[in-house]
Enzyme design. Structure first.
Site, PDB file in Angstrom:
ATOM      1  N   LYS A  48      67.667 111.772  32.879  1.00  0.00           N
ATOM      2  CA  LYS A  48      67.551 111.365  34.284  1.00  0.00           C
ATOM      3  C   LYS A  48      67.760 109.858  34.382  1.00  0.00           C
ATOM      4  O   LYS A  48      68.883 109.408  34.194  1.00  0.00           O
ATOM      5  CB  LYS A  48      66.245 111.902  34.851  1.00  0.00           C
ATOM      6  CG  LYS A  48      66.448 113.393  35.094  1.00  0.00           C
ATOM      7  CD  LYS A  48      65.270 114.267  35.074  1.00  0.00           C
ATOM      8  CE  LYS A  48      65.750 115.723  35.172  1.00  0.00           C
ATOM      9  NZ  LYS A  48      64.735 116.683  34.789  1.00  0.00           N
TER      10      LYS A  48
ATOM     11  N   HIS B 267      60.744 112.361  36.189  1.00  0.00           N
ATOM     12  CA  HIS B 267      61.307 111.651  37.348  1.00  0.00           C
ATOM     13  C   HIS B 267      60.624 110.318  37.637  1.00  0.00           C
ATOM     14  O   HIS B 267      60.993 109.629  38.576  1.00  0.00           O
ATOM     15  CB  HIS B 267      61.252 112.546  38.583  1.00  0.00           C
ATOM     16  CG  HIS B 267      62.015 113.813  38.404  1.00  0.00           C
ATOM     17  ND1 HIS B 267      63.363 113.902  38.656  1.00  0.00           N
ATOM     18  CD2 HIS B 267      61.630 115.025  37.938  1.00  0.00           C
ATOM     19  CE1 HIS B 267      63.770 115.136  38.379  1.00  0.00           C
ATOM     20  NE2 HIS B 267      62.739 115.828  37.934  1.00  0.00           N
TER      21      HIS B 267
ATOM     22  N   SER C 190      59.398 117.191  40.824  1.00  0.00           N
ATOM     23  CA  SER C 190      60.863 117.163  40.776  1.00  0.00           C
ATOM     24  C   SER C 190      61.528 117.612  42.068  1.00  0.00           C
ATOM     25  O   SER C 190      62.609 117.146  42.396  1.00  0.00           O
ATOM     26  CB  SER C 190      61.364 118.009  39.608  1.00  0.00           C
ATOM     27  OG  SER C 190      60.859 119.323  39.686  1.00  0.00           O
TER      28      SER C 190
HETATM   29  C1  LIG Z   1      64.679 117.966  34.278  1.00  0.00           C
HETATM   30  C2  LIG Z   1      63.265 118.248  33.947  1.00  0.00           C
HETATM   31  C3  LIG Z   1      62.917 118.778  32.700  1.00  0.00           C
HETATM   32  C4  LIG Z   1      63.945 119.229  31.716  1.00  0.00           C
HETATM   33  O1  LIG Z   1      64.512 118.161  31.059  1.00  0.00           O
HETATM   34  P1  LIG Z   1      65.923 118.371  30.356  1.00  0.00           P
HETATM   35  O2  LIG Z   1      66.030 117.233  29.413  1.00  0.00           O
HETATM   36  O3  LIG Z   1      66.926 118.333  31.446  1.00  0.00           O
HETATM   37  O4  LIG Z   1      65.865 119.697  29.664  1.00  0.00           O
HETATM   38  C5  LIG Z   1      61.582 118.906  32.405  1.00  0.00           C
HETATM   39  N1  LIG Z   1      60.638 118.573  33.303  1.00  0.00           N
HETATM   40  C6  LIG Z   1      60.938 118.093  34.527  1.00  0.00           C
HETATM   41  C7  LIG Z   1      59.840 117.746  35.476  1.00  0.00           C
HETATM   42  C8  LIG Z   1      62.267 117.931  34.883  1.00  0.00           C
HETATM   43  O5  LIG Z   1      62.566 117.495  36.091  1.00  0.00           O
END
Ligand SMILES: *Cc1c(COP(=O)(O)O)cnc(C)c1O
Length: 391
Positions: A237, A205, A177
């Site tokens: 995302k 991602h 990330s």
């Molecule tokens: C953003 C993210 C999360 C958390 O997801 P949310 O739905 O925003 O709680 C978990 N793992 C990774 C790798 C992330 O980038």
């Protein structure tokens, strides 16, 4: 109490690690208004530009008319709607897995999965750059916790060989990330089989960005359910909505329904969000031009940086960090860019290791080449002289 808290807050400020929130007055997109001022933004995770897509918005409105707003109860009580169920089935088909289970968000999915699968008799092996939710999940599970060197299969092998735990779970981000690089998943899948370990990938991602149809690292490396048995995706995302899912075998999903506390003891996501996500899934799969355009932007940006002599990290994903080093320089650069109307966030410890503060630049299919040109000129004015100083 406040006096003591103020001391901690003050030391965080002095270390240049203090966070403050910006108040967004528009929808997500390349052009946003924050505290009354317009910016060109390169910092959200809405990689495909679906968070404010008219079809997704229309579907949410329509589904709200059918289902109302709140989920009303947990999935196991009476909060599991037709819309949730249909989205689960479509995601299972999309990922090529037996079944999918929705969670309210990615943080809870990761907590719920790892603590449902492991206990004190077990061991969890995590890449040291894994997302905070995975690290927290490992701690919560009570399993013996090991962090291996980033993407270092040999280091992980040694650790697995030394372990006599009942269950061994390898956990990694798919696309990292804060770095944008990809885990060596074919090697990890092979190693997991050799060592009789289980493999879990959080592809928050990768979904939407990697793979011809946006199936993320699993599609990109062509990894089946057998190779990659625990696959997590998030919906906030590239999908542009909210929530998360776990994809895997019938037995895995039933285990989560029975034992995953962050699944059981929480209200279901609003059903209209599930319905809207069905539309974004359709756009994510079918509109392959979004991924193509994103790749063009990333290549264009990387070439531009090379011409400026700017140091980038090894990343082919829409996450393109500019490594800075100290938290104070990263913050200064981010502020200087903001003065020119360009929004890029400084990522600092504890989100990233000490001494690796960076500008985390992200691209979206909603950006244009002209947007990238504007970013490059601002970087030229601000960051290249500073980065030289730092180097
Ligand atoms: C953003 C993210 C999360 C958390 O997801 P949310 O739905 O925003 O709680 C978990 N793992 C990774 C790798 C992330 O980038």
């Amino acid at each position: 109490m406040d006096k003591e808290l103020q001391q901690d807050l003050q030391s965080r400020r002095e270390a240049n690690l203090y966070r403050s929130r910006k108040t967004l007055e528009t929808a997500q997109g390349p052009e946003v208004v924050i505290d009354g001022k317009p910016y060109l933004a390169f910092c959200n995770n809405d990689y495909l530009g679906l968070a404010n897509h008219p079809e997704v918005v229309a579907r949410l409105k329509k589904a709200t008319a059918d289902y109302g707003v709140g989920g009303g109860a947990s999935h196991l009580v009476v909060g599991h709607s037709r819309a949730h169920h249909q989205l689960e089935e479509e995601l299972a088909e999309f990922t090529g897995r037996d079944r999918v289970l929705l969670f309210s968000n990615g943080y809870m999915a990761n907590l719920g999965v790892i603590s449902a699968l492991l206990n004190k008799q077990d061991a969890v092996f995590q890449d040291r750059l894994n997302h905070a939710s995975l690290l927290d999940a490992g701690l919560l599970s009570g399993a013996r916790f090991q962090r291996y060197l980033h993407n270092d299969v040999d280091n992980l092998t040694t650790r697995l060989e030394r372990s006599d735990a009942r269950r061994k779970l390898i956990v990694t981000d798919g696309v990292f990330s804060m770095d944008g690089d990809v885990a060596p998943l074919p090697e990890l899948a092979e190693l997991a089989k050799q060592q009789n370990a289980w493999l879990m990938v959080d592809d928050a991602h990768g979904f939407g960005c990697l793979g011809k149809m946006g199936g993320g690292v699993a599609e990109y490396f062509d990894l089946s359910q057998d190779d990659l048995p625990v696959l997590v995706g998030t919906l906030g995302k590239a999908f542009g909505t909210a929530g998360a899912f776990v994809a895997g075998s019938e037995a895995l999903i039933e285990t989560l329904i029975q034992f995953s506390r962050t699944y059981i003891y929480t209200t279901s996501m609003p059903p209209a969000v599930a319905a809207a996500t069905r539309t974004s899934l359709k756009l994510l799969r079918e509109e392959t031009w979004r991924r193509d355009h994103l790749q063009v932007l990333v290549q264009y940006f990387r070439q531009g940086c090379e011409q400026l002599g700017l140091q980038l990290m090894e990343s082919a994903s829409p996450i393109q960090p500019v490594m800075v080093g100290s938290a104070s320089s990263a913050l200064a650069m981010s502020n200087a860019l903001a003065e020119q109307g360009i929004l890029v966030t400084a990522i600092r410890p504890p989100t990233v290791p000490e001494g690796t503060s960076r500008l985390r630049i992200t691209f979206s299919a909603a950006h244009s080449r002209e947007h990238v040109d504007q970013l490059l000129s601002a970087l030229e004015r601000t960051v290249s002289p500073l980065q030289e100083e730092v180097a």
